[in-house]
Scaffold this active site. Structure first.
Site, PDB file in Angstrom:
ATOM      1  N   SER A   1       0.858  -1.192   0.000  1.00  0.00           N
ATOM      2  CA  SER A   1       0.000   0.000   0.000  1.00  0.00           C
ATOM      3  C   SER A   1       0.889   1.236   0.000  1.00  0.00           C
ATOM      4  CB  SER A   1      -0.942  -0.037   1.209  1.00  0.00           C
ATOM      5  OG  SER A   1      -1.760   1.116   1.219  1.00  0.00           O
ATOM      6  N   SER A   2       0.531   2.228   0.787  1.00  0.00           N
ATOM      7  CA  SER A   2       1.257   3.499   0.740  1.00  0.00           C
ATOM      8  C   SER A   2       0.967   4.311   1.992  1.00  0.00           C
ATOM      9  CB  SER A   2       0.794   4.283  -0.494  1.00  0.00           C
ATOM     10  OG  SER A   2       1.152   5.645  -0.389  1.00  0.00           O
TER      11      SER A   2
ATOM     12  N   TYR B   1      -5.156   7.334  -6.416  1.00  0.00           N
ATOM     13  CA  TYR B   1      -4.139   6.348  -6.012  1.00  0.00           C
ATOM     14  C   TYR B   1      -4.373   5.887  -4.571  1.00  0.00           C
ATOM     15  CZ  TYR B   1       0.575   4.879  -4.510  1.00  0.00           C
ATOM     16  OH  TYR B   1       1.646   4.204  -3.974  1.00  0.00           O
TER      17      TYR B   1
ATOM     18  N   LYS C   1      -5.379   2.256  -2.775  1.00  0.00           N
ATOM     19  CA  LYS C   1      -4.525   1.624  -1.757  1.00  0.00           C
ATOM     20  C   LYS C   1      -5.317   1.417  -0.460  1.00  0.00           C
ATOM     21  CE  LYS C   1      -0.393   1.356  -3.804  1.00  0.00           C
ATOM     22  NZ  LYS C   1       0.143   0.040  -4.222  1.00  0.00           N
TER      23      LYS C   1
END
Ligand SMILES: NC(=O)c1ccc[n+]([C@@H]2O[C@H](COP(=O)([O-])OP(=O)(O)OC[C@H]3O[C@@H](n4cnc5c(N)ncnc54)[C@H](OP(=O)(O)O)[C@@H]3O)[C@@H](O)[C@H]2O)c1
Length: 252
Positions: A143-144, A157, A161
């Site tokens: 993920s982020s 984005y 995620k």
């Protein structure tokens, strides 16, 4: 000693490449995927083989989810031909791309491609490869940090995620009966080709992020691969359904 086989999507460059080399160094055989960088992928294969492990590269376009069944067939063939195996042990859903798209300027086409690459392909690639994943295996979804804090331009984005983080908990719940653990690794800003090398090629951005980070710098690919090795190790078995952020402590 062979400690199993890992499948890393997007292993031709950046974080996936570092994961492949660190896993190989830890005794794990590796299958990487690439979308277009075949030369770079073959170079990673050579580097893994030089570390004494078996390795293969398969093409995969996460934006073309209709190709997943064909990919699974290619994966089965590769397992037989290169590894003499029917199954693999660790799935790392890493492939991804970045772009800075302000919320007001985002198009449906932007939305759909980010959804395909970052969410739909993770969902269906995992679902369709599960018959080939050994019981007791591991799934790690990348993920982020941007699901915890907001970077303008990352609305699509980070939404995808965030969905993968929720999906991870459902996977963990439903796959526990097979002794498969599922976790999220969420990197902070890392100096790779990601989003046109937005972090690596921009000293001002690096300084800004470093100033927000407890450890005082942006990340390097080398900060990530070893965490994947740990998450694939027997010692991490009891970590399940969790989001682990690797950002040096950004925006604490
Ligand atoms: N770098 C960061 O700051 C950062 C921060 C947080 C999270 N992440 C996440 O970490 C993961 C890896 O990013 P990275 O920094 O290593 O990026 P990268 O250096 O740009 O590498 C991206 C990898 O994904 C593959 N890929 C790109 N688009 C694809 C598609 N449509 N289908 C299949 N494969 C595709 C690329 O294949 P080709 O080489 O063939 O193009 C490459 O192997 C991504 O999920 C990203 O969202 C990165």
């Amino acid at each position: 000693m062979n400690k199993g086989i890992a499948l890393i999507t997007g292993g031709s460059r950046g974080l996936g490449k570092n994961m492949a080399l660190k896993l190989a160094d830890a005794g794990i055989d590796v299958i990487i995927t690439y979308k277009s960088a075949e030369t770079e992928a073959n170079e990673v294969v050579k580097q893994v083989v030089a570390l004494g492990r078996r390795c293969a590269a398969i093409s995969f376009d996460a934006n073309a989810t209709e190709t997943i069944d064909g990919f699974v067939t290619a994966l089965q063939n590769t397992l037989h031909e290169v590894f003499g195996a029917d199954h693999f042990d660790y799935l790392i859903n890493n492939a991804g791309m970045g772009a800075t798209i302000p919320f007001l300027k985002a198009t449906e086409s932007d939305f759909d491609s980010f959804m395909n690459v970052h969410l739909k392909s993770v969902f269906f690639l995992t679902q369709r490869t599960l018959p080939l994943l050994n019981n007791g295996g591991r799934i790690i979804n990348i993920s982020s940090g941007t699901t915890r804090f907001c970077n303008p331009g990352y609305a699509i984005y980070a939404s995808m995620k965030g969905a993968v983080e929720t999906l991870t908990r459902y996977m963990a719940k439903e796959l526990g009966s097979r002794d498969i653990t599922v976790n999220v690794l969420a990197p902070g800003a890392i100096e790779t080709d990601f989003n046109n090398a937005a972090v690596r090629s921009n000293p001002e951005m690096q300084a800004r992020i470093a100033g927000l980070t407890a450890l005082g710098r942006t990340g390097k690919p080398d900060d990530i691969g070893g965490i994947i090795v740990f998450l694939c190790s027997p010692e991490s078995y009891w970590i399940n359904g969790q989001r682990i952020e690797a950002s040096g402590g950004v925006n604490l």
